[in-house]
Design an enzyme around this catalytic site. Structure first.
Site, PDB file in Angstrom:
ATOM      1  N   GLY A   1      40.040  41.646  41.935  1.00  9.45           N
ATOM      2  CA  GLY A   1      39.661  41.560  43.338  1.00  9.45           C
ATOM      3  C   GLY A   1      40.119  40.308  44.055  1.00  9.45           C
ATOM      4  O   GLY A   1      39.800  40.105  45.230  1.00  9.45           O
TER       5      GLY A   1
ATOM      6  N   GLY B   1      43.032  39.296  45.311  1.00 11.37           N
ATOM      7  CA  GLY B   1      43.849  39.478  46.509  1.00 11.37           C
ATOM      8  C   GLY B   1      43.062  40.027  47.682  1.00 11.37           C
ATOM      9  O   GLY B   1      43.210  39.559  48.819  1.00 11.37           O
TER      10      GLY B   1
END
Length: 264
Positions: free
Chosen positions: A206, A208
């Site tokens: 998660g 990005g």
């Protein structure tokens, strides 16, 4: 009234990335998060077991429903899956005069493809030109431009290649390089190098989505792009440091870490 931020992205049933990560990030950073779901994934710490995109009509209806009534101060895009959805979302964003953060999601943390090959050209020609900030990682840079980065010195080349498609700013995320986690933010004139220590923690699912949502949240508050990216980098670095085990594979970053200390 709280700043309003809209995420246009896919759902992660495991809660670590996608819409779920976006809304958690927005909550912690003090903005009101809203969502347009583009796809549903069956996903856990081991990977993506299935993905189903929503019809373009459903995506358009969600967007118009939120923006026409509630309004928005910033938009963030994530998983768009197909050329049709990329073109639909690009047209919607193009008609909404607010900062937009485009996370050109192509491959999951586990190596699963989240973007059809046929959609790459639509990302280049439709979506990137309407982005205030594009936030590709090195795999996505290679996917979009063919430029492969093996060293910090090559981040400039990667940035120039992405900027050629029209975003106002690009943040090239160098997290896959050895050494410190270094990113390059540039508009082709200004350069901002952002460095953070690398934590020995494999639970980074998660990252990005979280970074892009944090940037959008700060832009909605009225910060400049360099200011917003600097705050977002600090926030996601703390989230990575606090990442935790979940299931049998790669766990998520901890979106709530900042609630246990001062607010951003």
């Amino acid at each position: 009234m709280k700043p309003l931020v809209l995420t246009v992205a896919g759902s992660d049933s495991g809660g670590g990335a996608g819409i779920q990560a976006d809304l958690k990030t927005m909550l912690v950073l003090g903005v009101h998060g809203m969502s347009v779901v583009t796809a549903v994934t069956a996903q856990n710490s081991l990977g993506v077991q299935g993905a189903w995109q929503l019809p373009a009509e459903a995506v358009r209806a969600q967007y118009r429903s939120v923006v026409d009534d509630i309004g928005v101060q910033a938009v963030k895009t994530g998983m768009l899956a197909s050329a049709e959805l990329v073109e639909t979302v690009a047209a919607l964003i193009g008609g909404t005069d607010v900062p937009t953060v485009v996370d050109p999601v192509g491959i999951s943390k586990h190596g699963d493809s989240l973007l059809a090959a046929s959609a790459l050209d639509a990302v280049r020609t439709k979506l990137l030109p309407v982005a205030t900030v594009a936030t590709p990682n090195l795999d996505e840079v290679a996917q979009l431009t063919g430029v492969r980065v093996d060293s910090e010195e090559q981040l400039r080349e990667a940035a120039a290649a992405v900027l050629s498609y029209g975003p106002r700013w690009v943040l090239i995320k160098g997290g896959h390089l050895p050494g410190d986690a270094v990113d390059l933010l540039t508009d082709g004139t200004e350069e901002h190098w952002l460095r953070a220590p690398r934590y020995d923690n494999r639970h980074t699912h998660g990252t990005g989505c979280t970074l892009a949502s944090a940037i959008a949240s700060q832009l909605a508050k009225g910060q400049s792009v360099p200011e917003a990216v600097a705050v977002a980098k600090d926030y996601v670095t703390g989230a990575i440091a606090a990442g935790f085990a979940l299931g049998g594979g790669i766990g998520p970053v901890d979106h709530g870490w900042a609630l246990r200390r001062e607010a951003f």
